[in-house]
Design an enzyme around this catalytic site. Structure first.
Site, mmCIF file in Angstrom:
data_model
loop_
_atom_site.group_PDB
_atom_site.id
_atom_site.type_symbol
_atom_site.label_atom_id
_atom_site.label_comp_id
_atom_site.label_asym_id
_atom_site.label_seq_id
_atom_site.Cartn_x
_atom_site.Cartn_y
_atom_site.Cartn_z
ATOM 1 N N CYS A 197 66.420 -3.397 -11.406
ATOM 2 C CA CYS A 197 66.423 -3.720 -9.975
ATOM 3 C C CYS A 197 66.882 -2.503 -9.158
ATOM 4 C CB CYS A 197 67.387 -4.864 -9.682
ATOM 5 S SG CYS A 197 66.846 -6.463 -10.291
ATOM 6 N N GLU A 241 68.949 -2.300 -6.714
ATOM 7 C CA GLU A 241 70.385 -2.236 -6.424
ATOM 8 C C GLU A 241 71.140 -1.548 -7.565
ATOM 9 O OE1 GLU A 241 68.374 -4.786 -6.260
ATOM 10 O OE2 GLU A 241 68.900 -6.196 -4.669
HETATM 11 N N1 THU Z 1 64.122 -6.952 -7.787
HETATM 12 C C1 THU Z 1 65.020 -6.024 -7.325
HETATM 13 O O1 THU Z 1 64.796 -4.812 -7.420
HETATM 14 N N2 THU Z 1 66.170 -6.476 -6.774
HETATM 15 C C2 THU Z 1 66.504 -7.795 -6.644
HETATM 16 O O2 THU Z 1 67.609 -8.107 -6.236
HETATM 17 C C3 THU Z 1 65.519 -8.842 -6.947
HETATM 18 C C4 THU Z 1 64.336 -8.384 -7.709
HETATM 19 C C5 THU Z 1 62.902 -6.471 -8.419
HETATM 20 C C6 THU Z 1 62.836 -6.722 -9.895
HETATM 21 C C7 THU Z 1 61.341 -6.719 -10.155
HETATM 22 O O3 THU Z 1 60.932 -5.378 -10.363
HETATM 23 C C8 THU Z 1 60.748 -7.210 -8.841
HETATM 24 O O4 THU Z 1 61.776 -7.127 -7.868
HETATM 25 C C9 THU Z 1 60.232 -8.645 -8.907
HETATM 26 O O5 THU Z 1 61.224 -9.494 -9.390
#
Ligand code: THU
Length: 162
Positions: free
Chosen positions: A73, A75
């Protein structure tokens, strides 16, 4: 028996123009950054930008993989970067934005559970509240005074000491 409840306080703004010039800069930066994410599998590109008390921006975007579960993710990419290149930096504000191929991006998204836990760890490390701004590419902005507000009853270092 006692009924207990958590209240999650936050502020809602109709758009970026209602916030300070400083906040508008970080919002603009995270909206721009989202296009640089590597998300060929979900088409959901997330950007997380931190601003230090010295005004420096540190970026993270989600990084997907053909082996889906190892994707990262935005973050946590950002937090690992901060911890690696500026480990003593005090973070004032974090702004999270996104772009989606499949849906409107006028509604803010909130960090997933794992990222909330990681954000709380970071905040506890420096014992300073980190403000959080959540936004899409346009429209409403949500503001939390502390990332911990999003994870009541978080598991913390102090729970490990006995
Ligand atoms: N994702 C993030 O980068 N941060 C979050 O807090 C929620 C989800 C990303 C993970 C994945 O690559 C995409 O969003 C779809 O879930």
């Amino acid at each position: 028996m006692l009924h207990a409840a958590f209240d999650i306080p936050y502020k809602k703004y109709k758009d970026a123009a209602e916030l300070s010039q400083d906040d508008q800069k970080i919002i603009h930066e995270s909206r721009r950054l989202a296009s640089l994410a590597y998300a060929p599998y979900s088409g959901f590109k997330v950007a997380s930008v931190a601003q230090t008390i010295d005004g420096i921006f540190i970026h993270g975007t989600n990084q997907e993989n053909a082996s889906y579960p190892i994707g990262l993710c935005a973050e946590r990419v950002m937090l690992a970067t901060i911890s690696s290149i500026a480990s003593d930096a005090i973070i004032k504000t974090i702004c999270i934005s996104y772009i989606s191929e499949k849906q409107s991006t006028a509604v803010p998204i909130a960090p997933c559970g794992i990222c909330r836990q990681s954000l709380v760890e970071f905040e506890s490390r420096f014992n300073e509240p980190i403000r959080l701004l959540l936004t899409g590419q346009s429209g409403e902005i949500f503001e939390f005074d502390s990332v911990s507000d999003l994870l009541p009853m978080a598991f913390k270092k102090k729970n490990l000491i006995n």
